[in-house]
Design a protein around this motif. Sequence first.
Motif, short mmCIF file in Angstrom:
data_model
loop_
_atom_site.label_atom_id
_atom_site.label_comp_id
_atom_site.label_asym_id
_atom_site.label_seq_id
_atom_site.Cartn_x
_atom_site.Cartn_y
_atom_site.Cartn_z
N ALA A 292 0.84 -1.20 0.00
CA ALA A 292 0.00 0.00 0.00
C ALA A 292 0.88 1.25 0.00
CB ALA A 292 -0.92 -0.01 1.20
N GLY A 293 0.49 2.20 -0.81
CA GLY A 293 1.27 3.42 -0.95
C GLY A 293 2.26 3.37 -2.08
N GLY A 294 2.50 2.17 -2.61
CA GLY A 294 3.42 2.01 -3.71
C GLY A 294 2.75 2.24 -5.05
N SER A 295 3.40 1.79 -6.10
CA SER A 295 2.89 1.99 -7.46
C SER A 295 2.85 0.67 -8.20
CB SER A 295 3.79 2.96 -8.22
OG SER A 295 3.85 4.22 -7.59
N LEU A 296 1.97 0.62 -9.18
CA LEU A 296 1.93 -0.55 -10.06
C LEU A 296 1.93 -0.07 -11.51
CD1 LEU A 296 -1.12 -1.16 -11.47
CD2 LEU A 296 -1.69 -1.49 -9.07
N ARG A 297 2.50 -0.88 -12.36
CA ARG A 297 2.56 -0.56 -13.78
C ARG A 297 2.19 -1.81 -14.56
NH1 ARG A 297 7.07 0.02 -18.02
NH2 ARG A 297 6.44 1.77 -19.33
N LEU A 298 1.15 -1.70 -15.32
CA LEU A 298 0.68 -2.81 -16.12
C LEU A 298 0.88 -2.50 -17.60
CD1 LEU A 298 -2.70 -3.51 -14.29
CD2 LEU A 298 -0.48 -4.53 -13.85
N SER A 299 1.18 -3.54 -18.35
CA SER A 299 1.35 -3.40 -19.80
C SER A 299 0.39 -4.32 -20.51
CB SER A 299 2.78 -3.74 -20.21
OG SER A 299 3.72 -2.93 -19.56
N CYS A 300 -0.08 -3.88 -21.65
CA CYS A 300 -0.95 -4.69 -22.49
C CYS A 300 -0.40 -4.64 -23.91
CB CYS A 300 -2.38 -4.18 -22.46
SG CYS A 300 -3.48 -4.98 -23.67
N GLU A 301 0.12 -5.76 -24.37
CA GLU A 301 0.64 -5.83 -25.73
C GLU A 301 -0.46 -6.33 -26.65
OE1 GLU A 301 4.31 -7.86 -26.09
OE2 GLU A 301 4.41 -7.67 -28.27
N ALA A 302 -0.78 -5.54 -27.64
CA ALA A 302 -1.87 -5.87 -28.55
C ALA A 302 -1.32 -6.29 -29.91
CB ALA A 302 -2.80 -4.67 -28.73
N ARG B 179 -19.49 -4.32 -24.53
CA ARG B 179 -19.19 -3.73 -25.84
C ARG B 179 -17.70 -3.81 -26.17
NH1 ARG B 179 -22.80 -2.91 -29.44
NH2 ARG B 179 -22.14 -0.83 -30.03
N MET B 180 -16.92 -4.45 -25.30
CA MET B 180 -15.52 -4.69 -25.59
C MET B 180 -15.45 -6.10 -26.17
SD MET B 180 -14.32 -1.81 -24.50
CE MET B 180 -12.54 -1.94 -24.33
N ASN B 181 -15.06 -6.21 -27.42
CA ASN B 181 -15.13 -7.51 -28.07
C ASN B 181 -13.85 -8.33 -28.01
OD1 ASN B 181 -14.36 -5.41 -29.82
ND2 ASN B 181 -14.98 -6.52 -31.65
N TYR B 182 -12.80 -7.78 -27.41
CA TYR B 182 -11.57 -8.55 -27.23
C TYR B 182 -11.07 -8.35 -25.79
CZ TYR B 182 -11.68 -8.62 -32.31
OH TYR B 182 -12.07 -8.80 -33.62
N TRP B 183 -10.62 -9.46 -25.20
CA TRP B 183 -10.16 -9.43 -23.82
C TRP B 183 -8.88 -10.22 -23.66
CZ3 TRP B 183 -12.60 -6.86 -19.81
CH2 TRP B 183 -13.87 -6.32 -20.10
N GLY B 184 -8.01 -9.70 -22.77
CA GLY B 184 -6.87 -10.50 -22.36
C GLY B 184 -7.28 -11.45 -21.26
N LYS B 185 -6.33 -12.25 -20.80
CA LYS B 185 -6.64 -13.25 -19.78
C LYS B 185 -6.62 -12.67 -18.38
CE LYS B 185 -5.01 -17.21 -22.48
NZ LYS B 185 -4.08 -18.36 -22.53
N GLY B 186 -6.05 -11.48 -18.24
CA GLY B 186 -6.03 -10.83 -16.94
C GLY B 186 -4.73 -11.06 -16.19
N THR B 187 -4.43 -10.11 -15.31
CA THR B 187 -3.26 -10.22 -14.46
C THR B 187 -3.66 -9.78 -13.05
OG1 THR B 187 -0.92 -9.59 -14.20
CG2 THR B 187 -2.40 -7.89 -15.05
N LEU B 188 -3.27 -10.56 -12.06
CA LEU B 188 -3.68 -10.31 -10.69
C LEU B 188 -2.75 -9.30 -10.02
CD1 LEU B 188 -5.40 -10.98 -8.15
CD2 LEU B 188 -3.80 -12.86 -7.72
N VAL B 189 -3.35 -8.31 -9.40
CA VAL B 189 -2.62 -7.35 -8.58
C VAL B 189 -3.14 -7.46 -7.16
CG1 VAL B 189 -2.20 -4.91 -8.13
CG2 VAL B 189 -2.23 -5.75 -10.49
N THR B 190 -2.23 -7.66 -6.23
CA THR B 190 -2.59 -7.76 -4.81
C THR B 190 -1.87 -6.66 -4.06
OG1 THR B 190 -2.81 -10.16 -4.99
CG2 THR B 190 -2.62 -9.24 -2.78
N VAL B 191 -2.65 -5.81 -3.39
CA VAL B 191 -2.08 -4.71 -2.62
C VAL B 191 -2.21 -5.06 -1.14
CG1 VAL B 191 -2.16 -2.25 -2.08
CG2 VAL B 191 -2.71 -3.05 -4.40
N SER B 192 -1.07 -5.12 -0.47
CA SER B 192 -1.07 -5.47 0.95
C SER B 192 -0.88 -4.22 1.79
CB SER B 192 0.06 -6.47 1.23
OG SER B 192 1.31 -5.91 0.87
N SER B 193 -1.53 -4.22 2.95
CA SER B 193 -1.46 -3.06 3.83
C SER B 193 -0.25 -3.14 4.75
CB SER B 193 -2.75 -2.95 4.64
OG SER B 193 -2.96 -4.13 5.37
#
Length: 128
Positions: free
Chosen positions: A14-24, A114-128
């Motif tokens: 908690a208080g940190g940062s996350l950065r996610l990427s999506c390659e299309a 209305r979004m016709n394409y989806w990725g599989k998802g990536t889990l982000v867990t924020v701990s306190s």
Amino acid sequence: EVQLVESGGGSVRAGGSLRLSCEASGLTDDDYVIGWFRQAPGKEREAVSCIGSVDGNPYLSDSVKGRATFRTDDAKHTAYLEISRVYPDDTAVYYCAASTLFSSWIGVCPQGSRMNYWGKGTLVTVSS
């Protein structure tokens, strides 16, 4: 075939940062919307951020506005979501999604249906 591949999930304090990427890949339409949705345990999926392919102004949900940036790198066909000052409530599976169903950017994330394409998802867990 359109493919969206997310990366960058994991554990964050908690208080940190996350950065996610999506390659299309395979997005050949000139006009499309690409964005991030998330689903927390026991909650409905919500839109986080979206942008139109021909518009430089992204939509950011109230839950991340002021602490998130969303940008795309057209040369790398990649979309990036960065969230700073994360809370435990940011814990969720984050999905990259794209829609080719709109002829112009509407300024907000379309409904998930209305979004016709989806990725599989990536889990982000924020701990306190």
